[in-house]
Write an enzyme that holds these catalytic residues in place. Structure first.
Site, short mmCIF file in Angstrom:
data_model
loop_
_atom_site.label_atom_id
_atom_site.label_comp_id
_atom_site.label_asym_id
_atom_site.label_seq_id
_atom_site.Cartn_x
_atom_site.Cartn_y
_atom_site.Cartn_z
N ASP A 251 0.79 -1.21 0.06
CA ASP A 251 0.03 -0.02 0.17
C ASP A 251 1.12 1.27 0.03
OD1 ASP A 251 -1.67 2.16 0.66
OD2 ASP A 251 -3.06 1.02 2.08
N ARG A 254 -0.13 4.37 1.98
CA ARG A 254 0.18 4.30 3.54
C ARG A 254 1.58 4.32 3.80
NH1 ARG A 254 2.65 -0.29 5.79
NH2 ARG A 254 2.23 -0.80 7.99
N GLY A 278 3.22 -1.40 17.85
CA GLY A 278 2.64 -2.54 16.59
C GLY A 278 3.71 -2.46 15.49
N ASP A 300 5.77 -5.40 19.30
CA ASP A 300 4.67 -6.01 18.66
C ASP A 300 4.46 -7.64 19.42
OD1 ASP A 300 3.54 -5.81 15.46
OD2 ASP A 300 2.87 -7.61 16.69
N GLU A 329 0.73 -3.22 27.26
CA GLU A 329 0.25 -2.92 28.41
C GLU A 329 1.19 -4.02 29.42
OE1 GLU A 329 -2.93 -1.53 25.49
OE2 GLU A 329 -1.47 -3.16 25.83
N GLU A 344 1.33 2.61 13.04
CA GLU A 344 0.07 2.55 12.18
C GLU A 344 -1.03 1.78 12.67
OE1 GLU A 344 -2.22 1.23 10.07
OE2 GLU A 344 -0.87 0.18 8.74
N GLU A 353 -10.53 -2.65 15.15
CA GLU A 353 -9.48 -3.17 15.85
C GLU A 353 -9.06 -2.48 17.14
OE1 GLU A 353 -6.88 -5.54 12.47
OE2 GLU A 353 -6.58 -3.57 12.80
N SER A 358 -4.32 1.31 22.81
CA SER A 358 -3.00 1.02 23.14
C SER A 358 -1.85 2.09 22.89
CB SER A 358 -2.36 -0.05 22.44
OG SER A 358 -3.08 -1.24 22.81
N HIS A 494 -5.07 -0.18 1.35
CA HIS A 494 -5.86 -1.56 1.75
C HIS A 494 -6.94 -1.22 2.72
CE1 HIS A 494 -3.21 -0.66 5.43
NE2 HIS A 494 -4.05 -1.46 6.00
#
Length: 546
Positions: A251, A254, A278, A300, A329, A344, A353, A358, A494
């Protein structure tokens, strides 16, 4: 399964000769040696039949009784099923406890895991039961009732079993075998999953050791993994597969937006500490290093982090990136405060989601006073569309399915948010902003909201659906601001668009305005899903995005 087929009774086979031979005698004497005589002396006494009330004066007599009265050669069947001493003891106790019939015993003998395969049946029902003292493995070699069996092929064993089974019983035995194999398969799958987790732990340790070997500096490329290594849920497991990361990397809207923001605003990163929430394959972390960051911590929970570490090493940026596997966390980070947080996190229609939760959690705990989170500004928008082709393919299809009506399927279709690319020429209203989000100031509770808005129509048409999308801006402190849209009229991404189809199309006129009310909330049973309630022109609709 194939390796166990020989244990099953065959449904068809050639005729076999009878087991009775003139040159065979009954009793122990003709084949007994000193050991057999000692066995005989130990096995004399009252023995109750397994299948009736008859009592015989010895084990030898009760074995003969089984054959003559119940047509059941206990030793032959145990031998053909390769039953050991433990299994024999369990079988005897099971028969006495359950009052089993010979047919019940034969069915169990044909199974990989008989019903008596439990420590429960190691305890004797009758402590004085002489059958429990019979050495079944010894008896299978020396007792005359099985001597012929030692001279015959395995096919003869199976034929004797087949004579006892009807075809339906044999089929049931096969079904039992298959069910047992399926249970064993599930057990092995669980074992494999546990082994994979252990392998990941070993890989984690090995990579940490390799990254520190021969280096006198403080090791900054190790993985800090202080969180629990519990199995990942389906959400994080899905991000462990390379395919989803390839889709995001391809993408260009992005990925190039993030790249251009960081490289064209390097003053925000030079000498700064950066937290990548992430991180996925680590592409944003590497952009940050390229923009001059002093150190990046990349977090992640999915297994893709192992590949991210390899990618960083392959590109010789591993000394400036620390990878942390686990839920943000729960983990302990090697740096207490960060100058920049990048992520992202955006999902379908922006908030699907719930990953922004977070990011806000990290902002409140790890961001320096003068720091910033990027991207920082978002707008959520909706517009009306008229797409009869989409409606026919998704909704009207159920009116006639090969000549049958399936209209009961329609409610589920119209309740669902459909993620797809919308053709720009289907738009029939101006877009309306339903929510703006400033990531530096908003709170988690702000992400559940109500919005009152108006749609200005640009054509006479039947409005069939509402389409939702979002825009993103890298703003605060930027000398070069970067902006992109996920709307129908922008280059495709996407994220595509989120389509909410109406139960009934709404006829609209050009230049008219439609007053709308929308509530947008997290799903109570799915923390990452969204429930949208929409009121428009008297229609009240509810949509699920999950």
């Amino acid at each position: 399964m194939a390796e166990h087929d020989s244990d099953l009774p065959e449904l068809e086979s050639d005729d076999q000769p009878d087991c009775d031979e003139e040159d065979d005698d009954d009793g122990w004497g003709d084949v007994a040696d000193e050991e057999s005589e000692e066995q005989m002396n130990m096995l004399i006494g009252d023995v109750k039949c397994l299948f009736c009330q008859c009592v015989e004066p010895s084990v030898d007599r009760i074995l003969t009784h089984f054959i003559n009265i119940h047509d059941f050669n206990l030793l032959n069947h145990c031998r053909s099923s390769h039953l050991d001493c433990i299994g024999f003891i369990q079988m005897i106790n099971f028969i006495r406890k359950q009052n089993s019939t010979p047919d019940d015993v034969l069915k169990n003998l044909s199974c990989l895991k008989p019903d008596w395969s439990s420590d429960e049946f190691m305890a004797p029902v009758d402590p004085n039961d002489l059958l429990l003292q019979l050495d079944i493995e010894w008896a299978q070699l020396h007792h005359p009732s099985v001597s012929l069996m030692s001279q015959k092929s395995e096919e003869q064993n199976e034929t004797n079993l087949r004579d006892t089974f009807s075809q339906s019983e044999a089929i049931q035995a096969l079904i039992d075998r298959v069910q047992t194999a399926e249970r064993d398969r599930d057990f092995l799958k669980d074992e494999l999953d546990r082994a994979l987790i252990d392998m990941e732990k070993l890989r984690l340790t090995g990579q940490s050791l390799v990254s520190g070997s021969g280096d006198s500096k403080e090791d900054k490329s190790h993985i800090c993994n202080n969180s629990s290594l519990a199995e990942e849920d389906g959400y994080f497991a899905s991000y462990g597969h390379h395919d989803i990361h390839m889709t995001m990397l391809k993408d260009r809207v992005r990925t190039e937006s993030y790249r251009d923001f960081m490289l064209n605003n390097s003053h925000l990163f030079e000498g700064k500490t950066v937290l990548d929430v992430g991180c996925g394959t680590g592409i944003l972390s590497m952009f940050a290093v390229k923009a001059g960051a002093s150190h990046v911590v990349a977090v992640d929970q999915s297994n893709i982090i192992y590949q991210a570490m390899d990618i960083a090493r392959e590109n010789n940026v591993h000394e400036k990136i620390t990878f942390v596997k686990g839920r943000l966390e729960d983990v302990v980070l090697p740096i207490l405060k960060f100058d920049v947080i990048i992520s992202e996190w955006m999902g379908y229609f922006l908030l699907f989601e719930a990953m922004l939760d977070s990011v806000l959690w990290a902002r409140d705990r790890f961001l320096t006073v003068d720091g910033c989170v990027y991207p920082d500004n978002f707008s959520m928008l909706v517009a009306g569309v008229s797409d009869s082709e989409l409606r026919r393919s998704k909704v009207d299809f159920w009116d006639d399915v090969y000549g049958f009506k399936m209209s009961c399927m329609k409610p589920e279709v119209v309740d669902e948010v459909h993620v797809r690319l919308v053709k720009p020429d289907t738009l029939i209203t101006q877009p309306a902003v339903i929510k703006t989000i400033d990531v530096m100031r908003c709170q988690v509770e702000d992400l559940d909201f109500c919005s009152q808005f108006a749609l200005t129509c640009t054509a006479d048409a039947d409005m069939t659906a509402l389409v939702g999308y979002f825009t993103t801006t890298f703003d605060t402190g930027c000398t070069t601001k970067v902006h992109f849209s996920t709307g129908p009229e922008a280059p495709p991404t996407h994220w595509e668009q989120s389509v909410m189809m109406f139960a009934k199309p709404i006829a609209v006129k050009k230049d008219s305005q439609l007053t709308c009310h929308m509530t947008y909330r997290k799903h109570p049973q799915d923390s990452r899903g969204i429930i949208i309630n929409l009121s428009i022109q008297g229609q009240k609709m509810k949509f699920n995005l999950s």
